[in-house]
Scaffold this active site. Structure first.
Site, mmCIF file in Angstrom:
data_model
loop_
_atom_site.group_PDB
_atom_site.id
_atom_site.type_symbol
_atom_site.label_atom_id
_atom_site.label_comp_id
_atom_site.label_asym_id
_atom_site.label_seq_id
_atom_site.Cartn_x
_atom_site.Cartn_y
_atom_site.Cartn_z
ATOM 1 N N GLU A 205 -9.574 13.506 4.946
ATOM 2 C CA GLU A 205 -9.518 14.685 4.080
ATOM 3 C C GLU A 205 -9.661 15.971 4.892
ATOM 4 O O GLU A 205 -9.016 16.969 4.599
ATOM 5 C CB GLU A 205 -10.619 14.612 3.019
ATOM 6 C CG GLU A 205 -10.508 13.443 2.048
ATOM 7 C CD GLU A 205 -9.378 13.626 1.045
ATOM 8 O OE1 GLU A 205 -9.165 12.701 0.242
ATOM 9 O OE2 GLU A 205 -8.709 14.677 1.048
ATOM 10 N N ASP B 143 -0.685 5.297 0.180
ATOM 11 C CA ASP B 143 0.479 6.164 0.015
ATOM 12 C C ASP B 143 0.948 6.892 1.270
ATOM 13 O O ASP B 143 2.062 6.695 1.755
ATOM 14 C CB ASP B 143 0.228 7.164 -1.117
ATOM 15 C CG ASP B 143 -1.155 7.801 -1.057
ATOM 16 O OD1 ASP B 143 -1.852 7.635 -0.035
ATOM 17 O OD2 ASP B 143 -1.548 8.470 -2.030
ATOM 18 N N GLU C 166 -2.773 9.226 -15.492
ATOM 19 C CA GLU C 166 -3.084 8.823 -14.117
ATOM 20 C C GLU C 166 -2.609 7.403 -13.822
ATOM 21 O O GLU C 166 -2.099 7.132 -12.736
ATOM 22 C CB GLU C 166 -4.602 8.937 -13.903
ATOM 23 C CG GLU C 166 -5.070 8.656 -12.497
ATOM 24 C CD GLU C 166 -4.839 9.806 -11.539
ATOM 25 O OE1 GLU C 166 -5.166 9.657 -10.365
ATOM 26 O OE2 GLU C 166 -4.318 10.846 -11.958
ATOM 27 N N GLU D 281 2.075 14.905 -7.079
ATOM 28 C CA GLU D 281 3.058 13.950 -6.576
ATOM 29 C C GLU D 281 4.369 13.948 -7.358
ATOM 30 O O GLU D 281 5.456 13.805 -6.773
ATOM 31 C CB GLU D 281 2.458 12.537 -6.560
ATOM 32 C CG GLU D 281 1.376 12.317 -5.536
ATOM 33 C CD GLU D 281 0.033 12.893 -5.930
ATOM 34 O OE1 GLU D 281 -0.829 13.045 -5.048
ATOM 35 O OE2 GLU D 281 -0.149 13.209 -7.128
ATOM 36 N N THR E 158 1.045 15.695 3.888
ATOM 37 C CA THR E 158 0.725 15.140 2.576
ATOM 38 C C THR E 158 -0.050 16.108 1.699
ATOM 39 O O THR E 158 -0.244 15.857 0.523
ATOM 40 C CB THR E 158 -0.056 13.816 2.728
ATOM 41 O OG1 THR E 158 -0.054 13.108 1.491
ATOM 42 C CG2 THR E 158 -1.483 14.080 3.190
#
Length: 816
Positions: free
Chosen positions: A270, A484, A605, A720, A806
């Protein structure tokens, strides 16, 4: 007499006034002077979905302002000093806690929070003890001698030579009419206004902190307290031509001290994608005019590089940075999340290109080498398990793992691969009719005995191996949560390196071959819409047991997998995989359908679907749909008045309102359904029939046609879906993608806007969703940026000039 009485009254007031003056002057002499501080900022594609926790705010103990109009924390006099939590965890623990792995990034740890601004500035506070021994010194990271250094001659160097002439990604756009341009500019201005609304709310109530509380104001420090939202939004400010705001934000970045934090651990993934990526993206998009952004990137990267100082150079993904722990022995994680391990390449590669320092590229090239070696040895060759053992303490049987020559990628020989006991994994067939996965039935993972105690570290000298599978009963494979961006980064890293490393091309092609064969499926939808989604595959490890291991499929749709449409479209043009352009369009349109299907116009979600058989027509079958929601139908009584308790077959619809049903109605409905399973409970006239059970579930769970269940109803401001819509428009020039994107924006803006900013919402299946007090930094860094770029001139952040990481931070591609 009256004059005398007035005189006495005046005397009394005079005495009171004198006493008040004396009292206040005396109390002020004991008070410490208030200090107006403007200190430096104080020091969780893509998280997995989490259940609705009855709208309970997980940040109840965080600092909070009393209202949306509270001043920024930097200008508020600090509260009484609090000691930081003591470091009590042992670094010998080889696995991160389960809570950390299974909890989204926006749910903080349970350790107490305190204001790091006080620690950095050393400001005095009221009611402070006179003893200096009560002051806790600020702990700062400092470089330590490496235990496992890489010699200069052994560093894996950045690829050299001229970049290849790669295929053009963006379509050639037609000239637009004046009316179309006017409409587009109006839409663009509306999106920019939405960004400014949320940005100003952050500035007012949480400047310099990680996240703003969009409902009651105040802040949350979820990512080390370095100002995640501010850093994440830097390049968005520039892209939206908010240059003054950008300059102000850069001035604030100068004050961030990346060598100290309120958190005892740094989440490497992160921190890399949000902070390091944010500063590098802002540096590139602003034309390298702000040197401080590169300087601060180096400062942060040097802290992160210490996480790679392990025997096998696989990073510990939650790095204990303080000197007393940074100097201790560490290894790669026994339970490493695939996406966290495999999604560091773009940021460290770009930093290596800008600084000409090969050590940053070496760090991620070694991860790439291990992923490449392990790719053909998993139970589902081509894909990696969502959780890996990256400790290096367990070796693949029968395989020698010699280090690569300096500067060369490490590869397996065919003899080595064929000699392993894993050959059965490659030849094992997965049956299409595999048992569907039930999300609440994964407890059997821990039902298998393991040969190694994962809490006891093996001898330190033995941890030099590569990647391995988990010591658990099951391996899961998929492109959603936990996996992902590892796949997303394969074609992007290839572009960033100018096509000069075929590892990423080969790994991507292998992965997508497996994805097309096993993960892609067409769902059965009421309108027969030609869309695709991605399944998740689970495989038990006891292949030689009796009975043998199982293969199960979860036919689902998740917001985190919506990036895959854009990725496949990029891969189609970049690598000449022409059929994947249509597949990317179908995957993207599947997510658009999920937005359109709900009352709020926003995708849940996570939800479940019914797959059609490959190679056969996919037409709506009401009976098959009913059976999928009630697999125990054969145990139910036959009703003489079918569907009398619900809508007629073929005519049912979703009932969704902002208010819940009446308590009695809600009680009756809930008593007859439990996650789609027959409970045997009876109501009214007797046991429910199959039809009554299913129609009751449809009404109670507010299911759109095609969805058999919704396991996570939230919308967390995720990017996304609009990311793939943006990419499909840029790659095809088809204006229908802008039309779909505009409907998505309108729905999201309406449902999430608060007086202060924008908030995640708890349930997308109702007309007026209730907000949750959370606004992650990717709302400004990604979601609104993608909406803005969708309606901007295609030359702005061209995909032929930039690679977006990303977190949507643009890195300049090398010219050929």
């Amino acid at each position: 007499m009256f004059r005398a009485r007035r005189s006495r009254i005046s005397l009394v007031f005079a005495v009171i006034f004198v006493l008040l003056i004396f009292h206040f002057s005396r109390s002020r002499s004991y008070d410490q002077p208030a200090i107006l501080q403007v200190p430096p900022p104080p020091v969780d594609h893509h998280n997995p979905p989490f259940p609705d926790q009855n709208l309970k705010d997980p940040y109840e103990n965080d600092n909070s302002a009393t209202g949306s109009g509270a001043p920024p924390p930097a200008l508020v006099e600090p509260e009484e000093y609090q000691r930081p939590p003591l470091y009590t965890d042992s670094d010998d623990s080889p696995t991160p806690s389960k809570e950390r792995l299974d909890t989204p990034s926006n749910v903080p740890s349970q350790e107490p929070e305190f204001d790091a601004a006080r620690l950095q500035t050393g400001a005095q506070t009221q009611n402070k003890h006179e003893d200096d021994e009560d002051i806790v010194p600020i702990s700062h990271w400092k470089p330590m001698p490496e235990r496992h250094p890489v010699s200069p001659e052994a560093l894996i160097k950045l690829p050299t030579g001229q970049s290849k002439e790669l295929p053009q990604l963006q379509a050639k756009f037609k000239d637009e009419s004046s009316s179309d341009k006017m409409q587009r500019l109006q839409q663009l201005d509306t999106i920019k206004s939405a960004f400014l609304h949320a940005w100003n709310g952050y500035k007012i109530s949480a400047m310099g902190h990680d996240e703003v509380r969009p409902l009651r104001g105040g802040f949350k420090d979820t990512f080390n307290g370095w100002g995640a939202t501010l850093v994440d939004a830097l390049d968005t400010l520039w892209i939206m031509d908010l240059k003054e705001e950008f300059s102000m934000a850069v001035d604030y970045v100068k004050k961030i001290d990346f060598t100290t934090s309120t958190k005892k651990e740094i989440p490497v993934f992160e921190t890399t994608i949000r902070y390091l990526g944010g500063m590098l993206g802002a540096y590139d998009i602003s034309g390298h005019k702000y040197d401080i952004l590169l300087e601060k990137s180096v400062e942060l990267a040097d802290v992160l590089m210490d996480a790679f100082d392990t025997p096998n150079r696989m990073p510990t993904l939650y790095y204990k940075w303080s000197p007393e722990y940074a100097s201790e022995f560490r290894r790669g994680d026994f339970k490493a999340v695939l996406a966290e391990l495999g999604s560091l390449s773009l940021e460290f590669t770009r930093l290596a290109q800008l600084t000409k320092q090969d050590k940053y590229y070496d760090a991620i090239a070694r991860i790439t080498n291990e992923l490449e070696k392990y790719q053909d040895l998993t139970k589902l060759p081509g894909l990696w398990p969502l959780n890996l053992d990256a400790s290096g303490c367990r070796r693949v049987p029968g395989v020698s793992r010699e280090p690569a020559a300096a500067g060369q990628p490490v590869r397996w020989s065919s003899d080595e691969i064929n000699s392993t006991s894993s050959v059965s994994y490659r030849t094992r067939q997965i049956h299409e009719g595999g048992e569907p996965v039930r999300h609440d039935n994964d407890s059997f993972e821990t039902g298998f005995p393991v040969s190694v105690d994962t809490r006891t570290p093996p001898p330190k000298q033995d941890c030099t191996g590569g990647l391995n599978d988990q010591l658990s009963g099951i391996d899961k494979f998929g492109l959603g949560a936990l996996g992902d961006s590892t796949y997303e980064y394969l074609p992007k890293e290839y572009m960033l390196l100018g096509g000069n490393n075929d590892q990423y091309l080969n790994m991507y092609q292998k992965a997508m071959d497996t994805v097309r064969e096993y993960l892609v499926y067409q769902p059965m939808l009421k309108n027969n819409r030609d869309v695709r989604f991605l399944a998740t595959v689970s495989m038990t490890k006891s292949l030689d047991a009796n009975p043998p291991g199982r293969t199960t499929f979860a036919y689902e749709g998740t917001h985190l997998t919506c990036f895959a449409g854009g990725m496949l479209a990029i891969g189609a043009k970049l690598f000449g995989l022409d059929k994947d352009l249509k597949l990317g369009s179908q995957l993207t349109d599947g997510c658009v359908w999920a937005y359109e299907a709900t009352k709020s116009g926003i995708m849940p979600e996570a939800f479940q679907l019914v797959p059609c058989k490959k190679g056969e027509p996919c037409e709506w079958d009401e009976d098959a749909y009913y059976m999928a929601m009630d697999p125990y139908a054969d145990k139910r009584p036959i009703s003489h008045n079918k569907r009398s308790a619900g809508p007629e077959k073929g005519n049912w619809h979703v009932v969704a309102t902002a208010e819940s049903s009446s308590p009695q109605e809600d009680k009756t409905q809930k008593s007859t359904t439990t996650e789609g399973r027959h409970t045997g409970t009876t109501t009214g006239a007797g046991a429910l029939s199959h039809e009554e059970f299913v129609t009751g579930k449809i009404l109670n769970d507010r299911l759109p046609p095609g969805m058999t269940g919704i396991s996570a109803r939230q919308y967390l401001l995720r990017p996304e879906a609009i990311e793939s819509v943006f990419i499909m428009f840029r790659l095809t020039g088809d204006p229908s993608w802008r039309e779909k994107g505009w409907k998505m924006f309108q729905a999201v803006d309406k449902a999430t806007k608060t007086e202060l900013a924008n908030s995640a919402i708890s349930d997308v299946t109702v007309d007026n969703p209730r907000p949750v007090d959370s606004m992650e930094s990717f709302w400004l860094a990604e979601t609104l940026k993608y909406f803005y770029l969708l309606f901007s001139d295609p030359s702005l952040v061209s995909l032929d000039e930039y690679v977006l990481n990303t977190e949507a931070h643009p890195f300049k591609r090398p010219k050929y």
